[in-house]
Design an enzyme around this catalytic site. Structure first.
Site: not given
Ligand code: UT7
Length: 329
Positions: A115, A256, A286
């Protein structure tokens, strides 16, 4: 090094027409519009069709960029292309763009920094101009991430989109406009937090690879998020400090576009109000290396970027890599 050495003389972008909304994802995966908006700020993203290869999209985006600079493809001395989603693994993506665009006098090569790729490529292009190896450099950030993401993995698939952004770099006009500072940094020890395990020479294509779905992007989202906030802050600080500026001097921050929460944290760190931050993550998701040049071109076309403004560009990505640039427009 005496700056500015180079400036951006033209920009262009290509966004595929096909829109994939959060509602479309709701119909395919166990997710919701609310979750995607709350956690990432994304509402929709673009998806390239079979015809919209990176070579095609990048060539289309380059034409208006060159026209704005008063140039033709034959004037291009170098194409520096950043991508993580090549049309094919050999030759370089830049060479395939060169062929489609007809930039027959150019040297063409890729830069791999995920990225952060567009800002890394900009840095390389500035160096080519500084050493008089090139006068006109096409800097391209191009992605077709929907072809390398796992459509069955809700934790990654909902984030990514396709598109291309282009900037034409030329020697600075000598009136103070141009790139005032750049900064690049990497931490390869964190590579496995955002990567594609299979498909390279260590794990070549095989039945096992297809069964494991290991040709697709894998990401430890929460860990990447924390590093992104830290690295974007570091990147802001360095570009500003190297240009002798503070957050107050910035007219528009173009970060970004990975996640609205990362964007907000970055703006807060740099003491830049959100009214001075360009955001289009809601409409594109993204697009990795393409996100900054797409936002830059949109900002220009919308009249949000005008002559004399101070623009701060900041990126973070797989590798990990992070980078920034301060530009007097
Ligand atoms: O381009 C540069 C590189 N990429 C990035 O910069 C991305 C960086 N990361 C992020 O933007 C965020 O971490 C995400 C948007 C990917 C995820 O958000 P988060 O607040 O970090 O959520 P999480 O991964 O901690 O997941 C929270 C919960 C989990 O459930 P439990 O374990 O709390 O029960 C996931 O299983 O949300 C669940 N989950 C979803 N639920 C509904 C994960 N993906 C989804 C989904 N829909 N699509």
């Amino acid at each position: 090094m005496k700056r500015p050495i180079a400036h951006i003389a033209g920009t262009g972008r290509y966004a595929p027409a096909q829109v994939l909304t959060n509602q479309d994802w709701e119909a395919r995966l166990d997710t919701s519009d609310q979750w995607i908006r709350d956690r990432s700020g994304i509402a929709e993203r673009r998806v390239a069709d079979d015809r919209e290869t990176i070579a095609y999209m990048a060539s289309e985006a380059s034409k208006p960029a060159l026209a704005e600079a008063g140039l033709t493809p034959a004037d291009v001395d170098a194409i520096v292309l950043a991508t993580a989603s090549w049309d094919r693994l050999l030759p370089s993506q830049a060479c395939d763009v060169q062929a489609v665009l007809g930039a027959k006098n150019a040297a063409a090569f890729d830069v791999g920094a995920a990225c952060s790729g567009f800002l890394y490529a900009t840095n390389v292009a500035e160096g080519l101009i500084a050493t008089a190896q090139a006068e006109t450099v096409l800097v391209i950030g191009a992605e077709r991430l929907t072809r390398i993401m796992d459509w069955e993995d809700r934790s990654t698939a909902i984030l990514f989109g396709d598109g291309v952004g282009v900037a034409v770099l030329r020697p600075a006009p000598g009136d103070g406009r141009g790139i005032l500072s750049t900064y690049m940094k990497s931490d390869g020890t964190l590579g496995d937090l955002l990567y594609r395990p299979g498909g390279g020479t260590v794990a070549p294509p095989s039945e096992q690879l297809l069964a494991d779905r290991s040709q697709y992007i894998r990401m430890a989202g929460r860990e990447v998020f924390k590093s992104a906030v830290r690295s974007m802050a570091d990147a802001c600080d360095h570009a500003l400090q190297r240009a002798g500026l503070s957050g107050d001097d910035v007219d528009l921050l173009i970060p970004h576009q990975a996640n609205i929460r990362i964007i907000e944290a970055t703006a807060k760190h740099a003491s830049i109000p959100m009214s001075k931050v360009y955001v289009n993550v809601d409409r594109y998701g993204n697009t990795s290396a393409a996100s900054i040049p797409i936002a830059l071109d949109e900002g220009i076309r919308e009249g949000r970027i005008t002559a004399g403004m101070m623009i701060l560009l900041v990126a973070f990505g797989g590798g990990f890599t992070w980078a920034s640039a301060a530009v007097r427009w």
